[in-house]
Each structure stands twice: as structure tokens, then as C-alpha cells.
Design a protein around this motif. Sequence first.
Motif, short mmCIF file in Angstrom:
data_model
loop_
_atom_site.label_atom_id
_atom_site.label_comp_id
_atom_site.label_asym_id
_atom_site.label_seq_id
_atom_site.Cartn_x
_atom_site.Cartn_y
_atom_site.Cartn_z
N SER A 122 -38.63 77.17 -41.19
CA SER A 122 -39.90 77.15 -40.45
C SER A 122 -40.94 78.02 -41.15
N VAL A 136 -44.80 77.00 -42.70
CA VAL A 136 -46.04 77.71 -42.39
C VAL A 136 -46.65 78.27 -43.68
N PRO A 180 -42.63 70.47 -34.35
CA PRO A 180 -43.01 71.83 -34.75
C PRO A 180 -43.00 72.02 -36.26
N SER A 196 -46.48 73.05 -38.36
CA SER A 196 -46.59 74.28 -39.15
C SER A 196 -47.68 74.20 -40.21
N GLY A 242 -50.74 76.76 -40.37
CA GLY A 242 -50.80 77.64 -41.54
C GLY A 242 -52.13 77.52 -42.26
N SER A 297 -37.45 75.87 -32.21
CA SER A 297 -38.30 75.52 -33.34
C SER A 297 -39.74 75.98 -33.12
N TYR A 298 -40.24 75.84 -31.90
CA TYR A 298 -41.60 76.30 -31.60
C TYR A 298 -41.68 77.82 -31.62
N LEU A 330 -41.90 78.84 -35.16
CA LEU A 330 -43.26 78.59 -35.66
C LEU A 330 -44.18 79.74 -35.28
N SER A 389 -43.35 82.76 -37.35
CA SER A 389 -43.82 82.64 -38.74
C SER A 389 -45.31 82.95 -38.85
N LEU A 390 -46.08 82.51 -37.88
CA LEU A 390 -47.51 82.84 -37.89
C LEU A 390 -47.72 84.34 -37.75
#
Length: 394
Positions: A72, A76, A218, A222, A226, A286-287, A290, A293-294
Motif C-alpha cells: 500500500s 501511495v 483502495p 492510492s 498520493g 486496505s483503507y 492507505l 501511508s499518507l
Amino acid sequence: MSSQNPLAAAEGHSRLVPLEACRGLAACIVFFHHFLLGFAPRLHGGLYEGIGPGSLAGTLAFPLVNGTAAVSFFFVLSGYVLPYRYFHTGRTGMLERTAFKRFFRLAGPAVLSTLLVGLALAAGFGFFRAAGHLSGSGWLIQMANPKTAPVPSVPGAVLDGLKAFFTGWSSYNSNLWTMRIEWIGSLLVYALAYGVARWPQRAGWVLFFGAACVIGSPFYLSFPLGAALCWLHARRGTRLAAGWALLFLAGAYYLYGYLVSQGPYKAFASILPLSTPALPRPSLHSYLYLLASLLVMQALTGWRALYQMLDRPWGAFLGRISFPLYLIHPLILFTWSSWLFVHLHGRVSDAAALWLTLLGTLPPLALAVAVMTWFDEFWLARVNRIFKARSRKD
């Protein structure tokens, strides 16, 4: 930045070495994720039937071996890096050239990885089934691919590597499930960047938001998120106080560990009742990955001290080997590592067999990564040369 991502990159961005370093660290997590899935599935716990006492899933140690979360982050990072040059220079000419060459840049190393697996299987070096039966790993028995068992064939392996970009799966290298997402997501990012170039600045948010609303997955989501973060940073800067950066990183680490609502994640059972230890919700984690990762991207690009700490030669090295490591480690796990595990079984304790298999895996893995890195850089140089020559002719 070099383009050796599991799966992305923007070539030539030397100023983004810290992002390369994190991409390399994420590739290492994917390796350990697969190693434990193959040789210690109950310890990993990432396969839902393996979650139980003693497993890492559901604990705060799980982010260290959570390969899904690492992937993931790859996506992103791709969304952020691919339009970086345009958002910081405003030159649109590079968008068209890089969009056209994206498939070829990714396909060369991907096809080589399946070709090497095909050669190994044709030579009789596939010991994954025997090792999987001993470790109790259905993942390893199936060569991480429940759809179709690979048939030893060199032409079939080459075709399989190319087909992965259109089908989203590979019989020879299960890691190639990301290639279709990476390729399509990259094209989406280039299209969004081009749209922002053609429209007034405020319309950029409309484009990013519209893409986010249309995309349900998701993983694909990404990429526009991103890209939106990169676009925002190009206009408003990236500075972030150390306290906020540490909070973002801590929150991201916690979210990366979620798989089931147990242990430190019990709160999710009341917030999201359908997420239970017995029935995890694949889309939910998965969300969350995400979002995590942000948060990592914001902390990494905004906290100057952290950025400078990672802006070192070893960070560039991790970036160079990230894509090769991601692509080649399944070959080593399904052949040499499996052979070693089988021959250690019964001669030493289970714990010793696991540790010795890991230690015995590292030298051939390092050699394979070195060879793949050489090819990756050779291939990238050739692709760049061809497309630069064509652009001059046009």
C-alpha cells in the motif's frame, strides 16, 4: 529518484533519496512477510486461518512483517513521485514521454523474474511443495498462487510475465499481481497531472476528488491521493513540526498493524462491528493502510530532521535494490530456501530450522538482488535512450 519501485519511481529524482530509502525498507518488509508465510505461517498469522496464540497478527509487532501494508505504501509513493517533476517545474512534455515508456520500464525486470523461475522449475529446483507440507503453509504449497500451478516452460514464463500487466496475476511470480495496478495507476496519475496542467489551479482539486470518488479499490485510490499530496506540497510546502510528525508516524505504525479486532485493535470491533477475529474485512484494513501511508508521506516529507537522516548513500542504495528485491525474492524462497528448509527439518529443532533457513537465504538472495539490480539499471538506461531518441525525431 530512481524508478525501481515494487513498483514505482520517477527517474532521476536524486533529491528524493529519503523516499527511495523508505521504498527499500518496505521491500524488506515484503520479503520477511513472505518468508514467514512460507516457513512459519502460524507465527506470522497473516493468513486468517493462522491467527492464534503466538502469532504476530493482532499485535504491535505485526507492522514489521505486514507485506500488504508495505505494498500500500508503494502505491501511495508512486502517486506522489510520478508527477513530482511536473508539479515542481510545470513542464508537461515529460508527462507524455514517461507515460508511454512506463509499461516497457516495468515489463523488462518483471519478465526476467518469471523467466528465471521458469528456468529453475524446468531444471527441477522447485522444492516449495515439500517445504510447504512440512511448515503447514498452503501459501507455499501453492507457490503463493491458488489460481494456476506453474508448468515448467521457458516460453510460458516469458508470456506469463507480460500477461500479468493485463490479468493482474502470475503463475510464476505471485508478486506480479501489483504490476497491473502499478501500470494503470501510473497512467491515471499522468492523466490527472495533464488535466491539472490544462485547467486552472483550483480545478486540480476537482480532478483529484472526482478520481477518488470514481475509484473504489483502495489500491488504485492510492495513486490520485498520493498525487494530490504531491500537488499540495508543490504549492504550499511540506514543513511539519517534529511533534506532529512523530504523532503521524506513531499513528501510521498502529494502523499498519491492523488485521483483526483483537489485542490492541479490539476497539475496532465496537467501531466497526463487522470486523471480528473470525471474519476480517479485507477492504477495511486496505483503507487503513492507505491512510497510514499518507500519514507517513506527510511526516517524511515535512519533518526536515527525518528527511535529512534518510538522505544518505545507504538510502540511495536501498532505493536501488527495492524493485529488484521485490521481484526476485520469491524465486529464492521457492527454490533454495525451500530446499534448505526441507533438509534441515528433523535434524534440528523447528526454531533452529527457521533461523538457519533465514540465515542461509540471505547470501543467495544478496547475489540474486545484485544481478537483478544490474539488469534493472541496464534496462532502464536502454528504455530511456530509446524514448529520448524517439522524442528527438518527433
